[in-house]
Design a protein around this motif. Structure first.
Motif, short mmCIF file in Angstrom:
data_model
loop_
_atom_site.label_atom_id
_atom_site.label_comp_id
_atom_site.label_asym_id
_atom_site.label_seq_id
_atom_site.Cartn_x
_atom_site.Cartn_y
_atom_site.Cartn_z
N SER A 61 6.78 73.09 39.02
CA SER A 61 7.55 74.31 38.74
C SER A 61 7.37 74.74 37.29
CB SER A 61 9.03 74.07 39.04
OG SER A 61 9.24 73.82 40.41
N GLU A 62 7.40 73.77 36.38
CA GLU A 62 7.23 74.09 34.96
C GLU A 62 5.82 74.62 34.70
OE1 GLU A 62 7.70 71.95 30.57
OE2 GLU A 62 8.26 70.87 32.39
N TYR A 63 4.84 74.00 35.34
CA TYR A 63 3.46 74.47 35.19
C TYR A 63 3.36 75.92 35.67
CZ TYR A 63 -1.63 74.79 35.69
OH TYR A 63 -2.94 75.18 35.60
N PHE A 64 3.90 76.18 36.85
CA PHE A 64 3.81 77.52 37.44
C PHE A 64 4.49 78.57 36.56
CE2 PHE A 64 5.33 80.90 40.29
CZ PHE A 64 4.13 81.30 40.85
N LYS A 65 5.62 78.21 35.98
CA LYS A 65 6.34 79.15 35.13
C LYS A 65 5.51 79.54 33.91
CE LYS A 65 10.70 79.73 32.62
NZ LYS A 65 11.99 79.10 32.26
N LEU A 66 4.89 78.54 33.27
CA LEU A 66 4.04 78.83 32.12
C LEU A 66 2.76 79.53 32.55
CD1 LEU A 66 3.52 78.60 29.10
CD2 LEU A 66 2.65 76.27 29.48
N HIS A 67 2.23 79.12 33.69
CA HIS A 67 1.02 79.75 34.24
C HIS A 67 1.23 81.25 34.43
CE1 HIS A 67 -1.27 81.25 37.75
NE2 HIS A 67 -2.26 80.49 37.30
N GLU A 68 2.38 81.64 34.96
CA GLU A 68 2.68 83.05 35.20
C GLU A 68 2.69 83.86 33.91
OE1 GLU A 68 3.59 84.59 38.68
OE2 GLU A 68 1.99 83.10 38.52
N GLU A 69 2.95 83.20 32.79
CA GLU A 69 2.99 83.88 31.50
C GLU A 69 1.61 84.14 30.92
OE1 GLU A 69 5.51 85.02 29.76
OE2 GLU A 69 7.27 84.15 30.73
#
Length: 392
Positions: A61-69
């Motif tokens: 989830s943390e990876y995905f959140k930063l990835h989206e940025e």
């Protein structure tokens, strides 16, 4: 919070893993490590793209959140590219020519740097996302699943850390906006794994009549000048048609004829195209006045030679005789630009002249019939033969 001031570099096991490498500046560090180590430091992008997996995994989830940025969506197209890329990595492991670029990881967290500037501390809970190289990272996970020996392959990694998200976002933009990709035709001409390109290069090396006459670094032939007979992309399409008939114009991936090795195919290519260029080459080199160098004509001429790829015929002399018989079909063809080529390889311009018209895919079949099918009107037209009289 662990900082450079508070960390005990003699006892780092409580905090994370030490990564040795090259100091670039306060926010960039370069390391080389086998994938077997890198996979323990980073997150698999393909897992993070799965919403069901993210529900039960905070790291994903943390990876995905930063990835989206800082990254574009890991969609089907990107996943398909990762599969192809993984096959490429496996081939590299097997000794094939090629290379992979740096994976550029990013974390907004500032990482502790050793006073010797040759080590950083990678905290156990660090989540880093590539602003460039994410497809390669996913591909390396796929390759490792298919061939565990790829884990031993070294990977070059740059870690940008302690910079705001806006910095990584800008890096993503700049890498994609300012990178000028090579034209497909030019890149293809450099592909040493393509058996068609390999055969063309061997042809040029072996035949003094061909040497220096293939344009390798351009997609288009110059309108004027008499130095070249074709671009590499024209010849590559012609070679595909040589292998598979005129349907080769629709084949983006090289595939050798059944029962013929790469070495044997190169031999047959030299027999056919060497003789073809000797016969038609002068017309091909004069693009301003003749049609023989158009993409459609090249495709048709390649397909004309397909019988030379008959795996039942192995003797070189017999293949040469087959090639000579096929080339005799071109006797009487008027290669000069003119009205007899309209709708086949040229169109008439407003000033009454003629320009090339139609690519290999659009006009290759028409040109092939004009060169080979005596029942076709165009066959007689480009030879200035009398029309067949209709029965009363």
């Amino acid at each position: 919070m662990v900082t450079e001031e508070t960390i005990n570099w003699d006892d780092t096991e409580s905090y994370g893993q030490v990564v040795s490498g090259l100091y670039v500046d306060e926010n960039r560090f370069v390391a080389v490590m086998p994938f077997s180590r890198l996979e323990r430091l980073v997150t698999n992008p393909m897992l993070a793209s799965n919403p069901k997996l993210r529900e039960s995994n905070s790291t994903l989830s943390e990876y995905f959140k930063l990835h989206e940025e800082i990254q574009r969506a890991f969609d089907k197209g990107k996943k398909d590219n990762a599969v192809s890329y993984s096959d490429y990595i496996i081939r590299l492991k097997g000794g094939a020519n090629g290379d992979t670029p740096t994976i550029d990881l990013y974390s907004p967290k500032k990482l502790p740097l050793h006073q010797g500037k040759n080590k950083i501390l990678w905290p156990y809970d660090l989540v880093a996302v590539p602003f460039d190289g994410e497809t390669q990272l996913a591909a390396r996970f796929l390759a490792a699943n298919s061939d565990i020996e790829t884990k031993a392959m070294p990977v070059i990694v740059t870690i940008t850390h302690g910079k705001p998200v806006e910095h990584a976002r800008q890096c993503f933009h700049d890498r994609n906006a300012f990178q000028r990709r090579a034209a497909v035709g030019v890149a293809m001409a450099m592909d040493t794994r393509d058996p068609f390109i390999t055969a063309i290069r061997k042809l040029e090396e072996a035949d003094t009549n061909v040497r220096g006459k293939i344009l390798w670094r351009s997609r288009q032939m110059p309108q004027k000048g008499k130095d070249h007979v074709a671009t590499a992309s024209f010849l590559r399409t012609a070679t595909a048609c040589f292998a598979h008939g005129i349907g080769g114009v629709q084949m983006p991936q090289a595939s050798l004829p059944e029962g013929i090795s790469e070495e044997d195919f190169a031999r047959r290519t030299q027999i056919w195209f060497g003789r073809l260029i000797e016969k038609v080459g002068p017309y091909m080199q004069d693009r301003e006045n003749y049609v023989a160098s158009s993409p459609a004509i090249w495709a048709a001429l390649g397909a004309l030679g397909k019988p030379v790829c008959d795996p039942q015929v192995m003797d070189t002399t017999m293949l040469e005789n087959v090639a000579d018989g096929l080339l005799a079909k071109l006797d009487g063809v008027d290669w000069k630009k003119g009205g007899h080529w309209i709708g086949i390889a040229v169109k008439q311009t407003n000033d009454g002249g003629y320009s090339f018209a139609g690519g290999a895919k659009d006009s290759g079949s028409i040109a092939y019939k004009a060169l080979t099918d005596a029942s076709e009107h165009n066959f007689r037209q480009i030879r200035h033969l009398q029309p067949v009289a209709k029965a009363a």
